[in-house]
Design a protein around this motif. Structure first.
Motif, PDB file in Angstrom:
ATOM      1  N   ILE A  67       0.858  -1.188   0.000  1.00  0.00           N
ATOM      2  CA  ILE A  67       0.000   0.000   0.000  1.00  0.00           C
ATOM      3  C   ILE A  67       0.893   1.237   0.000  1.00  0.00           C
ATOM      4  O   ILE A  67       1.861   1.302   0.762  1.00  0.00           O
ATOM      5  CB  ILE A  67      -0.924   0.018   1.244  1.00  0.00           C
ATOM      6  N   PRO A  68       0.609   2.244  -0.833  1.00  0.00           N
ATOM      7  CA  PRO A  68       1.462   3.439  -0.845  1.00  0.00           C
ATOM      8  C   PRO A  68       1.513   4.129   0.514  1.00  0.00           C
ATOM      9  O   PRO A  68       0.470   4.296   1.163  1.00  0.00           O
ATOM     10  CB  PRO A  68       0.785   4.344  -1.886  1.00  0.00           C
ATOM     11  N   PRO A  69       2.700   4.537   0.976  1.00  0.00           N
ATOM     12  CA  PRO A  69       2.781   5.302   2.226  1.00  0.00           C
ATOM     13  C   PRO A  69       2.231   6.714   2.058  1.00  0.00           C
ATOM     14  O   PRO A  69       1.860   7.357   3.045  1.00  0.00           O
ATOM     15  CB  PRO A  69       4.281   5.334   2.522  1.00  0.00           C
ATOM     16  N   GLY A  70       2.167   7.194   0.810  1.00  0.00           N
ATOM     17  CA  GLY A  70       1.627   8.520   0.538  1.00  0.00           C
ATOM     18  C   GLY A  70       0.116   8.523   0.514  1.00  0.00           C
ATOM     19  O   GLY A  70      -0.553   7.597   1.006  1.00  0.00           O
ATOM     20  N   ASP A  71      -0.465   9.544  -0.099  1.00  0.00           N
ATOM     21  CA  ASP A  71      -1.917   9.729  -0.044  1.00  0.00           C
ATOM     22  C   ASP A  71      -2.688   8.673  -0.822  1.00  0.00           C
ATOM     23  O   ASP A  71      -3.905   8.568  -0.678  1.00  0.00           O
ATOM     24  CB  ASP A  71      -2.281  11.123  -0.541  1.00  0.00           C
ATOM     25  N   GLY A  72      -2.004   7.866  -1.635  1.00  0.00           N
ATOM     26  CA  GLY A  72      -2.667   6.760  -2.305  1.00  0.00           C
ATOM     27  C   GLY A  72      -3.188   5.708  -1.351  1.00  0.00           C
ATOM     28  O   GLY A  72      -4.008   4.869  -1.726  1.00  0.00           O
ATOM     29  N   GLY A  73      -2.719   5.721  -0.094  1.00  0.00           N
ATOM     30  CA  GLY A  73      -3.189   4.763   0.909  1.00  0.00           C
ATOM     31  C   GLY A  73      -4.269   5.305   1.821  1.00  0.00           C
ATOM     32  O   GLY A  73      -4.798   4.569   2.672  1.00  0.00           O
ATOM     33  N   ILE A  74      -4.635   6.585   1.663  1.00  0.00           N
ATOM     34  CA  ILE A  74      -5.584   7.221   2.589  1.00  0.00           C
ATOM     35  C   ILE A  74      -6.959   6.537   2.565  1.00  0.00           C
ATOM     36  O   ILE A  74      -7.567   6.298   3.613  1.00  0.00           O
ATOM     37  CB  ILE A  74      -5.733   8.722   2.256  1.00  0.00           C
ATOM     38  N   ALA A  75      -7.478   6.201   1.391  1.00  0.00           N
ATOM     39  CA  ALA A  75      -8.821   5.598   1.306  1.00  0.00           C
ATOM     40  C   ALA A  75      -8.889   4.291   2.077  1.00  0.00           C
ATOM     41  O   ALA A  75      -9.890   4.008   2.754  1.00  0.00           O
ATOM     42  CB  ALA A  75      -9.211   5.382  -0.155  1.00  0.00           C
ATOM     43  N   LEU A  76      -7.836   3.485   2.005  1.00  0.00           N
ATOM     44  CA  LEU A  76      -7.825   2.224   2.738  1.00  0.00           C
ATOM     45  C   LEU A  76      -7.765   2.481   4.241  1.00  0.00           C
ATOM     46  O   LEU A  76      -8.417   1.781   5.038  1.00  0.00           O
ATOM     47  CB  LEU A  76      -6.632   1.376   2.292  1.00  0.00           C
ATOM     48  N   GLY A  77      -6.998   3.495   4.651  1.00  0.00           N
ATOM     49  CA  GLY A  77      -6.980   3.873   6.058  1.00  0.00           C
ATOM     50  C   GLY A  77      -8.341   4.348   6.533  1.00  0.00           C
ATOM     51  O   GLY A  77      -8.760   4.070   7.667  1.00  0.00           O
ATOM     52  N   GLN A  78      -9.065   5.059   5.663  1.00  0.00           N
ATOM     53  CA  GLN A  78     -10.415   5.498   6.010  1.00  0.00           C
ATOM     54  C   GLN A  78     -11.353   4.308   6.208  1.00  0.00           C
ATOM     55  O   GLN A  78     -12.230   4.332   7.076  1.00  0.00           O
ATOM     56  CB  GLN A  78     -10.951   6.421   4.921  1.00  0.00           C
ATOM     57  N   ALA A  79     -11.160   3.265   5.409  1.00  0.00           N
ATOM     58  CA  ALA A  79     -11.987   2.066   5.549  1.00  0.00           C
ATOM     59  C   ALA A  79     -11.767   1.408   6.911  1.00  0.00           C
ATOM     60  O   ALA A  79     -12.722   0.993   7.582  1.00  0.00           O
ATOM     61  CB  ALA A  79     -11.688   1.077   4.420  1.00  0.00           C
ATOM     62  N   LEU A  80     -10.500   1.311   7.328  1.00  0.00           N
ATOM     63  CA  LEU A  80     -10.224   0.720   8.636  1.00  0.00           C
ATOM     64  C   LEU A  80     -10.754   1.611   9.755  1.00  0.00           C
ATOM     65  O   LEU A  80     -11.211   1.113  10.793  1.00  0.00           O
ATOM     66  CB  LEU A  80      -8.719   0.500   8.803  1.00  0.00           C
ATOM     67  N   ALA A  81     -10.717   2.921   9.551  1.00  0.00           N
ATOM     68  CA  ALA A  81     -11.291   3.838  10.533  1.00  0.00           C
ATOM     69  C   ALA A  81     -12.775   3.554  10.736  1.00  0.00           C
ATOM     70  O   ALA A  81     -13.292   3.613  11.860  1.00  0.00           O
ATOM     71  CB  ALA A  81     -11.085   5.289  10.081  1.00  0.00           C
ATOM     72  N   ALA A  82     -13.485   3.222   9.639  1.00  0.00           N
ATOM     73  CA  ALA A  82     -14.906   2.891   9.734  1.00  0.00           C
ATOM     74  C   ALA A  82     -15.120   1.591  10.499  1.00  0.00           C
ATOM     75  O   ALA A  82     -16.051   1.480  11.313  1.00  0.00           O
ATOM     76  CB  ALA A  82     -15.507   2.789   8.333  1.00  0.00           C
ATOM     77  N   VAL A  83     -14.251   0.609  10.263  1.00  0.00           N
ATOM     78  CA  VAL A  83     -14.375  -0.680  10.958  1.00  0.00           C
ATOM     79  C   VAL A  83     -14.156  -0.507  12.452  1.00  0.00           C
ATOM     80  O   VAL A  83     -14.899  -1.040  13.281  1.00  0.00           O
ATOM     81  CB  VAL A  83     -13.360  -1.699  10.388  1.00  0.00           C
ATOM     82  N   TRP A  84     -13.135   0.250  12.821  1.00  0.00           N
ATOM     83  CA  TRP A  84     -12.768   0.405  14.232  1.00  0.00           C
ATOM     84  C   TRP A  84     -13.466   1.592  14.900  1.00  0.00           C
ATOM     85  O   TRP A  84     -13.288   1.814  16.100  1.00  0.00           O
ATOM     86  CB  TRP A  84     -11.256   0.583  14.354  1.00  0.00           C
ATOM     87  N   ASP A  85     -14.236   2.366  14.135  1.00  0.00           N
ATOM     88  CA  ASP A  85     -14.853   3.580  14.660  1.00  0.00           C
ATOM     89  C   ASP A  85     -13.786   4.455  15.324  1.00  0.00           C
ATOM     90  O   ASP A  85     -13.939   4.952  16.436  1.00  0.00           O
ATOM     91  CB  ASP A  85     -15.970   3.245  15.657  1.00  0.00           C
ATOM     92  N   LEU A  86     -12.679   4.636  14.612  1.00  0.00           N
ATOM     93  CA  LEU A  86     -11.539   5.392  15.112  1.00  0.00           C
ATOM     94  C   LEU A  86     -11.222   6.465  14.071  1.00  0.00           C
ATOM     95  O   LEU A  86     -10.572   6.202  13.074  1.00  0.00           O
ATOM     96  CB  LEU A  86     -10.344   4.455  15.307  1.00  0.00           C
ATOM     97  N   THR A  87     -11.714   7.671  14.309  1.00  0.00           N
ATOM     98  CA  THR A  87     -11.643   8.694  13.272  1.00  0.00           C
ATOM     99  C   THR A  87     -10.902   9.965  13.681  1.00  0.00           C
ATOM    100  O   THR A  87     -10.459  10.710  12.819  1.00  0.00           O
ATOM    101  CB  THR A  87     -13.068   9.099  12.843  1.00  0.00           C
ATOM    102  N   ARG A  88     -10.757  10.208  14.973  1.00  0.00           N
ATOM    103  CA  ARG A  88     -10.184  11.474  15.428  1.00  0.00           C
ATOM    104  C   ARG A  88      -8.931  11.244  16.265  1.00  0.00           C
ATOM    105  O   ARG A  88      -8.757  10.203  16.898  1.00  0.00           O
ATOM    106  CB  ARG A  88     -11.214  12.258  16.272  1.00  0.00           C
ATOM    107  N   VAL A  89      -8.073  12.256  16.267  1.00  0.00           N
ATOM    108  CA  VAL A  89      -6.852  12.233  17.068  1.00  0.00           C
ATOM    109  C   VAL A  89      -7.058  13.175  18.250  1.00  0.00           C
ATOM    110  O   VAL A  89      -7.273  14.376  18.060  1.00  0.00           O
ATOM    111  CB  VAL A  89      -5.628  12.677  16.247  1.00  0.00           C
TER     112      VAL A  89
END
Length: 780
Positions: free
Chosen positions: A754-776
């Protein structure tokens, strides 16, 4: 690991079961493979594609069926990717069987697709041999393919992957091709794009004015144009390439002028590895990647004595090298007899052209001729780009050969989520049930053409599920085009902080939980939870929560967007923090008058149009300017790349770099618990610039930052450290940081697929939805 579920019906001596196989199992020769082994084992039944993958009915001895399933998993075609195998009792209304095992007609699932779509593949060695064999009826045919290679996603109109659902339905197979297609022992058994010169797609050659050129050999005529110094637009598998003689300095410079691409490197296509080795260094790992059927662009170190035009990659030691990605390219390279520029068929920052009308209109001012064909491209797909680090591949752009990318989520979702990614290097993802599908690289959403490609891609992947989308996930940044799109959909919007998405994509790839891990997100810019521009972030994940543990010391960007382009502004901002004397010295070095320096001083003090940032990418910009490695970013990442390139020329770093980055506890008003103070490093660089060469100082920067990451991880008290963000496309920074962290006893999580750059952001967003982990969370 492949998930399997075997029903108890296999406990009897004879069984009648259905086997459900999910993953990338369509368009990869999976059904012909299953047919052959079922026939060899004398099993009755059938196999078919449907919207969820492949379904197999098996009737026979239980132990034979069990052996069949094991062989199916372990010996599947190399380009298949099996995610799960489930065996269930055959329902009463199952399709009846005949005395012989058979492949039956596919069907569209009424529930949901499996979210796995086959990607386009370069010619396999069998097809490459046939195209060069004068006795073969496909000799010299530019559209040769079989079950193990050829177009897939780029021609796919809908799932399941059958000829009738692709743009190849416009071509009716001749009797010879149909016989191959129907023969279980033939390599083209159920090869959906199967074709030959009699019945398949054909080439045509056009002038820049749109006039068809009458020729008996389009490839030979096109090669003659290239030999004469012309520029050729070539319609490939996923879109157009602009091609030119890579050794002809005048032609390459002319291509840059026409394409409005003054500095960004061009990719170079070579006929074979042997030719490539005459121009660039190639390791065994790089050779394997280049020769794979994904056929990516791989960044390789250029030989100083290479006769490639210097304008291929100005002031850049790397060449984006690739092998032919289609039979057409094989034939063109052979006819031309040398390496060719193979850059995207577009104007700078626009999406790929994919059809003749669009290409002849948009590329008329660039190309001298157009080598077209009449196989429609349904989905444009760009070339993938990879680098090799000490620790394996680093995916810079995941596209042709690697995407779309379907895989399992760590837990099932109750709803369907469209993840719209970031503004730069955009990809989108669809997360549904226990699966996620990530699109190929789309591009930067700064123009209308790319935004249209973005919307079309969403339409493609959104159509894979029968139920409507229920949620949309976007970046926290309010001004991203992807954010605006999400807000217009009328669905519940989930917003995920940019750097958290980076870290989550790394955790996803490494199958790591959100517990006792420090995520280091070093990139350009991203919208922070406090409204400032983040980019040098240390996010602590513990027990399913994320907090901003540390950051790079902040500085201002005088002129905002102007500072991202002009690194001298950033260097002045860094010097300003070091004091008035240092600021004036740097301003003088850059040629600013006292009056101009005073203007910058007022801007930095007042904060007028000078946003605060912790960006590691912008810090690298400032370092480049301070070391005299360049002033202007003509394309994204140019100056950070220059710092890396310079550092790679150094033999060793200085002995005193460990103290150049200080990790200090800071007041919570700073938005973090700790801060990496780079002021001693900047002072060191400025004071050493005469005594030490720029390459040594550039290497010192890498070591100092890496040591700062290690020191911060020690303070955080974690077991694992995840490295993500665009700065870790810098393989030198990645390698040094990984090495030092491992020496300090940490488990290091890095990107490879997975690209370390912004090409990987969408996949990270998907995991955020699974874990309900969206904010820092910020410290309080």
């Amino acid at each position: 690991m492949i998930a399997t579920s075997l029903n108890s019906s296999l406990n009897s001596k004879h069984s009648d079961v259905l086997v459900r196989v999910r993953g990338t199992v369509q368009g990869v020769g999976f059904r012909p493979y299953a047919y052959r082994i079922a026939s060899e084992m004398h099993l009755k039944g059938w196999i078919k594609n449907d919207g969820q993958g492949v379904v197999i009915r098996l009737i026979g001895l239980t132990k034979t069926i069990d052996l069949f399933i094991k062989k199916l998993v372990h010996d599947a075609p190399a380009i298949a990717h099996i995610v799960s195998v489930e065996t269930i009792t055959t329902p009463q209304d199952a399709i009846p069987v005949t005395p012989q095992f058979e492949i039956i007609a596919s069907e569209r699932s009424q529930t949901t697709a499996d979210l796995s779509i086959p990607s386009d593949l370069a010619p396999c060695h069998h097809c490459a041999s046939e195209i060069a064999d004068k006795s073969n009826h496909r000799y010299g045919y530019a559209f040769i393919n079989c079950t193990q290679c050829g177009p897939r996603y780029s021609i796919l109109e809908e799932i399941p992957y059958d000829r009738s659902h692709t743009s190849m339905r416009a071509f009716r197979m001749c009797s010879k091709c149909q016989k191959e297609y129907n023969d279980p022992l033939n390599r083209r058994f159920h090869a959906e794009p199967n074709a030959c010169p009699v019945c398949g797609p054909q080439l045509s050659l056009y002038s820049k004015l749109g006039e068809k050129i009458d020729t008996k050999d389009e490839i030979k005529s096109a090669a003659e144009l290239l030999k004469s110094g012309g520029i050729l637009a070539v319609k490939g598998i996923g879109g157009y390439h602009l091609m030119a003689d890579a050794k002809n300095e005048k032609t390459v410079i002319e291509l840059r002028k026409r394409k409005f691409r003054d500095h960004k490197p061009f990719a170079v296509m070579f006929a074979d590895i042997a030719t490539m080795r005459e121009h660039v260094e190639i390791s065994d790992e790089e050779s394997d990647l280049l020769s794979s059927q994904a056929a990516p662009i791989v960044l390789c170190k250029r030989f100083l004595n290479s006769d490639l035009s210097l304008a291929v990659a100005p002031n850049n030691p790397w060449v984006g090298a690739m092998l032919p990605s289609s039979p057409l390219h094989i034939l063109l390279l052979k006819s031309f007899g040398g390496p060719l520029i193979a850059t995207s068929g577009n104007l700078s920052e626009e999406p790929l052209c994919k059809d003749e009308k669009e290409a002849h209109h948009r590329l008329a001012s660039i190309a001298d001729q157009f080598l077209d064909h009449n196989r429609a491209i349904v989905h444009p797909v760009d070339d993938s780009v990879i680098r090799i680090s000490e620790h394996g591949p680093v995916m810079l752009r995941r596209a042709r050969g690697y995407a779309p990318y379907g895989t399992a989520l760590p837990a099932a979702l109750e709803a369907s989520y469209l993840c719209v990614g970031a503004q730069m290097k955009n990809t989108v993802a669809l997360a549904y049930q226990d699966r996620v599908l990530t699109s190929p690289h789309i591009g930067d959403l700064g123009n209308a053409s790319t935004q249209e490609a973005f919307r079309k891609t969403i339409g493609i992947i959104g159509g894979l599920i029968a139920t409507p989308l229920s949620h949309v996930v976007c970046d926290l940044h309010p001004d991203y085009s992807s954010t605006h799109y999400a807000e217009r959909l009328g669905l519940p919007v989930v917003r995920v902080q940019h750097h958290l998405a980076h870290i989550l994509s790394c955790l996803f790839e490494n199958h790591h939980s959100a517990d006792r891990v420090l995520g280091v997100a070093f990139d350009g810019t991203g919208y922070g939870e406090d409204g400032t521009i983040w980019g040098g972030e240390f996010i602590l994940l513990n027990k399913g929560r994320a907090s901003r543990f540390a950051k790079l010391r902040t500085f201002r960007l005088p002129g905002a967007e102007a500072a991202i382009k002009d690194a001298r502004r950033t260097a002045l901002a860094l010097a300003h923090i070091c004091g008035e004397e240092r600021f004036m010295e740097v301003a003088k070095q850059f040629g600013y008058t006292e009056r101009n320096a005073s203007v910058f001083d007022n801007i930095l003090v007042s904060g007028l149009n000078s946003p605060v940032t912790s960006s590691a990418g912008r810090f690298f910009d400032g370092v480049a300017a301070l070391l005299g490695l360049g002033d202007i970013n003509h394309y994204e990442g140019q100056l950070p790349l220059a710092v890396e390139a310079a550092a790679m020329q150094a033999t060793q770093c200085s002995n005193d770099v460990k103290s150049l980055i200080r990790v200090n506890a800071v007041d919570v008003s700073e938005g973090a618990s700790y801060e990496l103070d780079w002021e001693p490093l900047v002072e060191y660089l400025w004071n050493s610039r005469i005594k030490k060469d720029a390459s040594t100082l550039a290497l010192d920067v890498h070591h100092a930052l890496a040591q700062g990451i290690v020191d911060t991880a020690r303070i955080a008290g974690v077991d694992s450290v995840a490295l993500s963000g665009g700065c870790f496309q810098n393989v030198l920074l990645l390698d040094i940081t990984t090495r030092l962290l491992k020496e300090a006893g940490f488990r290091v999580l890095i990107h490879q697929e997975i690209p370390p750059g912004d090409g990987g952001i969408a996949l990270g967003q998907a995991l955020a939805a699974v874990w309900d982990l969206t904010r820092v969370e910020l410290p309080t």
